[in-house]
Each structure stands twice: as structure tokens, then as C-alpha cells.
Design a protein around this motif. Structure first.
Motif, mmCIF file in Angstrom:
data_model
loop_
_atom_site.group_PDB
_atom_site.id
_atom_site.type_symbol
_atom_site.label_atom_id
_atom_site.label_comp_id
_atom_site.label_asym_id
_atom_site.label_seq_id
_atom_site.Cartn_x
_atom_site.Cartn_y
_atom_site.Cartn_z
ATOM 1 N N GLY A 1 7.313 5.454 -5.936
ATOM 2 C CA GLY A 1 6.416 4.819 -6.895
ATOM 3 C C GLY A 1 5.037 5.463 -6.818
ATOM 4 O O GLY A 1 4.730 6.198 -5.888
ATOM 5 N N GLY A 2 4.191 5.166 -7.806
ATOM 6 C CA GLY A 2 2.806 5.628 -7.768
ATOM 7 C C GLY A 2 2.653 7.119 -7.517
ATOM 8 O O GLY A 2 3.240 7.955 -8.208
ATOM 9 N N GLU A 3 1.868 7.442 -6.493
ATOM 10 C CA GLU A 3 1.596 8.840 -6.163
ATOM 11 C C GLU A 3 2.868 9.615 -5.861
ATOM 12 O O GLU A 3 2.977 10.810 -6.172
ATOM 13 N N SER B 1 0.804 -1.230 0.000
ATOM 14 C CA SER B 1 0.000 0.000 0.000
ATOM 15 C C SER B 1 0.835 1.278 0.000
ATOM 16 O O SER B 1 0.324 2.355 -0.327
ATOM 17 N N SER B 2 2.107 1.184 0.354
ATOM 18 C CA SER B 2 2.929 2.387 0.448
ATOM 19 C C SER B 2 3.480 2.805 -0.908
ATOM 20 O O SER B 2 3.941 1.963 -1.679
ATOM 21 N N PRO B 3 3.486 4.119 -1.219
ATOM 22 C CA PRO B 3 4.059 4.580 -2.478
ATOM 23 C C PRO B 3 5.572 4.792 -2.407
ATOM 24 O O PRO B 3 6.193 5.201 -3.386
#
Length: 199
Positions: free
Chosen positions: A138-140, A110-112
Motif C-alpha cells: 500500500g501507499g509508498e 504506519s507501515s506501507p
């Protein structure tokens, strides 16, 4: 003077911190021309930032490893950097910080942001007893890094290569080319998230 094992050392001022990345020319040159990361930089991939210049030199082999021939000093906001750390998960399981592997695995998914502490390097790139922080976005976190946090991009490849040349020549003053880094003062709650030693 003993250096704490888990301490961030970096170039920073009141508003920004400098981190380093190494890229092939086809990514570095468009980014430098635009003053920000643009295609073919890929937001979908995790991107790792490093506050330690010496650790960057170890990772990229003084800007000689394939795909890492250009070293960029990236100025980002301290607020953004601290957001990344506050929202990070260690890249490996630590029983002192997680109840079990399942709990760590859930946080990791769940962590970006990922963080890991690797041995800091001497000027000759030998491992030292204290650690250097690597931060994977990563991601957001990548979106924020590219669109919100980035303040400046500077090509420091020439500095890396000049430093290596002076070291190879046995120049005792080679160290003068190193960027000046000092302990970064983390808020206590953020330090706790990444397992940093108290400032």
C-alpha cells in the motif's frame, strides 16, 4: 524432507524474484500491453503479491474466479522485495512480536506493507502443514512496486488452465507444468521482521 513452517519459496535469480497476481482482463490486458501497471490499475488500493504459484492457483481458482481470470507472473527486483519485507507489519496481532495490541496497531497504521502466512497448498490445492507468504503493498510500497521494482510482466493464465486440465484428466505428469520454486535466502534481519524461519 521437512519444509520449515515459515519459509518463502519462489522463482528467483541473482537480481529478480517472480510473484503472482490475478486480475480481470480490463486490468491485465492494458498492463501487459504497456509492460507495466497502468490505468485502470489503482495505486490507491492495497495490492497483494504472492511468491507461491500454487497459492495463487488456490486464491484465483485456476483463473476461473470472477475478477481473477488472468494470472500475471510479475518479475520484480530482489532489492525491492526485500525492502517491502523489511518495512512490513503482520496483518494480525502476534503477542510474540508485539508488546501489546496497541503497539501492533500503531505499526499497522504506519507501515506501507502487510504480511501474512497462510497454509501452502498441494497440487490439488489442499492445505499443507507449512505456510506461504502473502505480501500486501500500500501507499509508498505500491508506488515503488509499479515505478521502481517491476522488471517484467508475463501472462501465465494458459499455464494455469493447462495444469488444471491435466490434473482433471488424471495426468501424472501434470506437475511438470508447475514453475520451479526453491527456498528464498532472506537476510537475517529481514527474516526476523516477517517471522520467517532461518534459511
Amino acid at each position: 524432507m521437512t519444509v520449515p513452517v515459515h519459509q518463502i519459496r519462489a522463482r528467483f535469480d541473482a537480481d529478480t524474484i517472480t510473484v503472482y497476481q490475478a486480475y480481470p482482463p480490463e486490468i491485465a490486458e492494458p498492463a501487459l500491453a504497456a509492460g507495466r501497471f497502468v490505468a485502470p490499475f489503482r495505486r490507491e488500493r492495497m495490492t497483494w503479491i504472492k511468491p507461491s504459484f500454487r497459492w495463487m492457483m488456490y486464491r484465483c481458482g485456476w483463473a476461473t474466479k470472477p475478477g481473477q481470470e488472468r494470472v500475471l507472473a510479475v518479475g520484480i527486483s530482489r532489492a525491492g522485495f526485500e525492502w517491502a519485507l523489511a518495512n512490513a507489519c503482520p496483518s494480525s496481532f502476534d503477542r510474540d512480536r508485539h508488546a501489546d495490541r496497541a503497539a501492533w496497531s500503531r505499526q499497522l497504521r504506519s507501515s506501507p506493507v502487510r504480511v501474512q502466512w497462510d497454509p501452502e497448498r498441494s497440487l490439488r490445492l489442499a492445505p499443507l502443514a507449512h505456510r506461504s507468504l502473502q505480501v500486501g503493498l500500500g501507499g509508498e510500497a505500491v508506488r515503488r512496486y509499479v515505478d521502481e521494482w517491476l522488471v517484467s510482466l508475463t501472462d501465465v493464465t494458459a499455464v494455469a488452465r493447462a495444469l488444471r486440465e491435466r490434473l482433471d484428466a488424471g495426468d501424472p505428469a501434470a506437475e511438470e507444468l508447475l514453475p520451479s520454486e526453491r527456498p528464498y535466502p532472506l537476510p537475517a534481519d529481514v527474516a526476523a521482521v516477517i517471522g520467517a524461519d532461518p534459511h
